[in-house]
Enzyme design. Structure first.
Site, PDB file in Angstrom:
ATOM      1  N   LYS A  53       0.845  -1.208   0.000  1.00 54.46           N
ATOM      2  CA  LYS A  53       0.000   0.000   0.000  1.00 54.46           C
ATOM      3  C   LYS A  53       0.876   1.251   0.000  1.00 54.46           C
ATOM      4  CE  LYS A  53      -3.796  -2.454   2.174  1.00 54.46           C
ATOM      5  NZ  LYS A  53      -4.522  -2.854   3.373  1.00 54.46           N
ATOM      6  N   GLN A  97      -4.665  -1.411   9.650  1.00 52.16           N
ATOM      7  CA  GLN A  97      -4.621  -2.768   9.097  1.00 52.16           C
ATOM      8  C   GLN A  97      -5.207  -3.761  10.109  1.00 52.16           C
ATOM      9  OE1 GLN A  97      -3.606  -3.273   5.981  1.00 52.16           O
ATOM     10  NE2 GLN A  97      -3.652  -5.486   5.957  1.00 52.16           N
ATOM     11  N   ASP A 120     -11.038   2.836   3.892  1.00 52.51           N
ATOM     12  CA  ASP A 120     -11.454   1.430   3.756  1.00 52.51           C
ATOM     13  C   ASP A 120     -12.962   1.315   3.549  1.00 52.51           C
ATOM     14  OD1 ASP A 120      -9.400  -0.530   3.974  1.00 52.51           O
ATOM     15  OD2 ASP A 120      -9.163  -0.100   6.118  1.00 52.51           O
TER      16      ASP A 120
HETATM   17  N1  GUN Z   1      -6.408  -6.548   6.160  1.00 50.08           N
HETATM   18  C1  GUN Z   1      -6.537  -7.256   5.006  1.00 50.08           C
HETATM   19  N2  GUN Z   1      -7.142  -6.499   4.054  1.00 50.08           N
HETATM   20  C2  GUN Z   1      -7.394  -5.293   4.630  1.00 50.08           C
HETATM   21  C3  GUN Z   1      -8.001  -4.101   4.146  1.00 50.08           C
HETATM   22  O1  GUN Z   1      -8.443  -3.983   3.004  1.00 50.08           O
HETATM   23  N3  GUN Z   1      -8.076  -3.082   5.039  1.00 50.08           N
HETATM   24  C4  GUN Z   1      -7.606  -3.179   6.312  1.00 50.08           C
HETATM   25  N4  GUN Z   1      -7.752  -2.110   7.134  1.00 50.08           N
HETATM   26  N5  GUN Z   1      -7.056  -4.285   6.789  1.00 50.08           N
HETATM   27  C5  GUN Z   1      -6.935  -5.329   5.943  1.00 50.08           C
END
Ligand code: GUN
Length: 310
Positions: A53, A97, A120
């Site tokens: 990311k 996350q 998100d």
């Molecule tokens: N953990 C795995 N995928 C994601 C996501 O898209 N967002 C977040 N915040 N945590 C994750």
């Protein structure tokens, strides 16, 4: 042969648009969009995702900040950090996350992120906005699914769509987006009776069950469009590990179009995160949306704007 929907190339096109938007904002004297990612603990997979990311932000010119916190970070300290980020005008997107360590209440933490910075789209305000068709930030994977569909479906109105899986992060939001696009939507799950029969009627199948190769060739009507959100690592017959989706890809070549795994939905998720961050940055800095951050429904309009060819 079914058309293979190339998620990598569609994600790259979306990234180009996102980068152009960032450049335009900076040229217009606005703050450069900024994403902050919080990672608590040392889960290996989470570290990989967060690294991806952060790297993706660089590519499109989004400023990224990473907060790596030890696994024994208290819930209170995490909430204090989020509160600071909520009030920091340089931060437009906040992503915490998950999974979080067990002593932390994940739902409480996700609820503490300001809805207008919740890139998100997990905050109940954004979930509510999505389910009532009143804007908000759309979760990344469902948004990516809609952009992929848009690349091969000319007209959604009246199409029969089947969503396999009812998770809060994929199945339910995808169903809402398809409903908003005027599809007739069946949301199915592990207890659904006659699933193959229901799937066979569908013009659009979105498989998000997390069950490797669940959808067989004879579940699919000729000419249907299939989006495969599943991704599972299994041992192949040759003894090598491989990634498979929820759809038996080779059996479904009578479909109109289908996403491969990998290279379908996967690349779209991060591209949509970047796009959401830019939309949040714009909304937070625009006069019109100071009174109501959702006045111009930032992400909602995106899957029409972002689709290739538009
Ligand atoms: N953990 C795995 N995928 C994601 C996501 O898209 N967002 C977040 N915040 N945590 C994750």
């Amino acid at each position: 042969m079914a058309e293979k929907i190339d998620g990598r190339s569609i994600a790259a096109q979306l990234d180009e648009k996102t980068k152009a938007q960032v450049d335009e904002m900076v040229a217009a004297g606005m703050h450069r969009p900024g994403l902050t990612v919080i990672l608590v603990g040392d889960d290996g997979a989470s570290q990989v995702y967060v690294r991806r990311k952060i790297k993706a932000c660089e590519k499109v010119g989004i400023t990224s900040t990473e907060h790596r916190l030890p696994a024994d970070t208290s819930q209170e300290d995490l909430l204090t950090l989020i509160d600071q980020l909520n009030n920091d005008p340089q931060v437009h997107g906040i992503l915490c996350q998950v999974p979080l360590p067990e002593h932390i209440d994940t739902r409480l933490v996700l609820r503490s992120i300001a809805p207008e910075k919740d890139v998100d789209g997990f905050h109940p305000v954004n979930v509510g906005r999505l389910s009532t068709g009143t804007g908000g930030i759309v979760p990344c994977t469902p948004l990516g699914v809609m952009i992929l569909l848009q690349s091969v479906v000319d007209d959604f109105v009246g199409k029969d769509a089947v969503v396999i899986g009812k998770s809060n992060i994929v199945g339910k939001p995808v169903a809402n987006l398809l409903l908003d696009a005027e599809c007739t939507v069946s949301v199915t799950h592990i207890y659904t009776k006659n699933l193959p029969e229901i799937a066979r009627k569908a013009d659009i199948i979105v498989a998000a069950a997390g069950a490797p190769e669940l959808v067989k060739g004879d579940w699919v009507k000729p000419g249907a469009v299939i989006i495969d959100v599943g991704i599972t690592r299994i041992m192949g017959e040759d003894g090598k590990e491989k990634l498979v989706g929820d759809v038996a890809f080779d059996e479904c070549q009578h479909a109109k179009a289908i996403t491969p795994v990998p290279g379908g939905v996967g690349p779209m998720t991060i591209a949509c995160l970047l796009a959401n961050t830019v939309q949040a940055a714009k909304a937070l800095q625009s006069e019109a949306s100071k009174a109501d951050h959702y006045a111009d429904a930032p992400s909602r309009s995106m899957f029409t704007e972002a689709a290739p060819g538009n």
